[in-house]
Enzyme design. Structure first.
Site, PDB file in Angstrom:
ATOM      1  N   CYS A   1       0.840  -1.201   0.000  1.00  0.00           N
ATOM      2  CA  CYS A   1       0.000   0.000   0.000  1.00  0.00           C
ATOM      3  C   CYS A   1       0.881   1.259   0.000  1.00  0.00           C
ATOM      4  O   CYS A   1       0.665   2.178  -0.795  1.00  0.00           O
ATOM      5  CB  CYS A   1      -0.930  -0.034   1.213  1.00  0.00           C
ATOM      6  SG  CYS A   1      -2.187   1.254   1.214  1.00  0.00           S
ATOM      7  N   CYS A   2       1.897   1.289   0.860  1.00  0.00           N
ATOM      8  CA  CYS A   2       2.796   2.452   0.899  1.00  0.00           C
ATOM      9  C   CYS A   2       3.547   2.603  -0.417  1.00  0.00           C
ATOM     10  O   CYS A   2       3.804   3.724  -0.863  1.00  0.00           O
ATOM     11  CB  CYS A   2       3.802   2.323   2.042  1.00  0.00           C
ATOM     12  SG  CYS A   2       3.139   2.666   3.686  1.00  0.00           S
TER      13      CYS A   2
ATOM     14  N   CYS B   1      -1.439   8.553   7.360  1.00  0.00           N
ATOM     15  CA  CYS B   1      -2.748   8.135   6.863  1.00  0.00           C
ATOM     16  C   CYS B   1      -3.616   7.678   8.048  1.00  0.00           C
ATOM     17  O   CYS B   1      -3.119   6.998   8.955  1.00  0.00           O
ATOM     18  CB  CYS B   1      -2.579   6.959   5.917  1.00  0.00           C
ATOM     19  SG  CYS B   1      -1.636   7.332   4.432  1.00  0.00           S
TER      20      CYS B   1
ATOM     21  N   CYS C   1      -3.561   4.045   9.533  1.00  0.00           N
ATOM     22  CA  CYS C   1      -2.287   3.558  10.088  1.00  0.00           C
ATOM     23  C   CYS C   1      -1.743   4.481  11.168  1.00  0.00           C
ATOM     24  O   CYS C   1      -0.548   4.443  11.469  1.00  0.00           O
ATOM     25  CB  CYS C   1      -1.265   3.404   8.966  1.00  0.00           C
ATOM     26  SG  CYS C   1      -1.799   2.286   7.654  1.00  0.00           S
TER      27      CYS C   1
ATOM     28  N   CYS D   1       7.544   4.389   6.102  1.00  0.00           N
ATOM     29  CA  CYS D   1       6.729   3.985   4.956  1.00  0.00           C
ATOM     30  C   CYS D   1       7.593   3.642   3.752  1.00  0.00           C
ATOM     31  O   CYS D   1       7.143   2.985   2.827  1.00  0.00           O
ATOM     32  CB  CYS D   1       5.750   5.092   4.587  1.00  0.00           C
ATOM     33  SG  CYS D   1       6.550   6.623   4.053  1.00  0.00           S
TER      34      CYS D   1
END
Ligand code: SF4
Length: 243
Positions: free
Chosen positions: A120-121, A207, A210, A232
């Site tokens: 995702c990162c 985010c 997280c 990240c």
């Protein structure tokens, strides 16, 4: 042909050592003068980024600032970005991931952040950062050594990296020697806007899926990714050439 001393690792190392004795403002002014116009500040609107934006507009009102909007920002972070733009007249260039959150959910399944935060990162932070850095000679970031973790504890004021095509990219850390207290003192004394979530138990904000509030005694970045990772990847994905 003589090497450009602005990028030559040995010269950079010496210059970085000299700048250990300089103020954050002096480091910032040096970087903006040395690498203009191909230099920009990256910020996710943490308290350090807000301080840097304030400092930089005093030196160069037209300073380039960019941010990455992952699609998962807190509303408070988006409102803060607008407050900085309104107060300082700074232009903030926003980079977005290739996929919207809905498109990512459709292609990779919902809540990828909970199943594979590295993937995702990579899509939502690192790839847009790579685009933001394209064409830059230097990149200013608000990391501090006392934020903890191996990556941040060992940062230099000037670091040499390479773009994918081998072109040099200098990373500049004007706040390397600042403590958390130094940062807050600067922001409060100068009435710099900051994220109201930092008054509500959050110590570091990214985010929303997280990022969690933490105890007063907890490490500054303990609320990120539930302690599963500390970075990240945007500060570690490029190959370092002087380390
Ligand atoms: Fe995804 Fe979380 Fe990384 Fe944001 S911080 S890009 S939501 S894994």
């Amino acid at each position: 042909m003589e090497a450009d001393q602005r990028f030559e690792p040995g010269a950079l190392h010496a210059r970085s050592a000299e700048l250990e004795h300089a103020s954050a403002q002096e480091i910032l002014a040096y970087a903006l003068e040395t690498y203009a116009p191909r230099i920009a500040i990256s910020t996710a609107f943490g308290v350090e980024g807000c301080a840097l934006v304030h400092m930089a507009v005093q030196i160069d009102p037209g300073v380039r600032v960019y941010t990455v909007d992952t699609g998962y920002l807190f509303p408070e972070t988006q409102a803060l970005a607008q407050r900085l733009v309104d107060k300082y007249g700074v232009h903030v260039e926003t980079f977005h991931p290739a996929l919207t959150v809905a498109e990512q959910d459709e292609r990779h399944g919902p809540d990828l952040y909970a199943r594979d935060s590295d993937a995702c990162c990579a899509m939502r932070k690192i790839e847009p950062t790579q685009r933001a850095l394209t064409g830059l000679d230097a990149w200013i970031a608000g990391l501090r050594r006392d934020q903890g973790g191996a990556t941040r504890a060992q940062i230099q004021i000037l670091e040499r990296y390479d773009h994918d095509d081998g072109a040099p990219l200098i990373k500049v850390h004007p706040l390397a020697n600042w403590t958390r207290s130094d940062t807050w003192r600067y922001v409060l004394q100068n009435e710099v806007p900051y994220n109201p979530l930092l008054d509500q138990g959050y110590k570091s904000i990214g985010c929303w899926p997280c990022t969690k509030p933490v105890d007063a005694e907890a490490d500054e970045r303990a609320g990120r990714w539930g302690g599963r990772k500390a970075e990240c990847g945007i500060h570690t994905f490029l190959p370092r050439r002087d380390g």
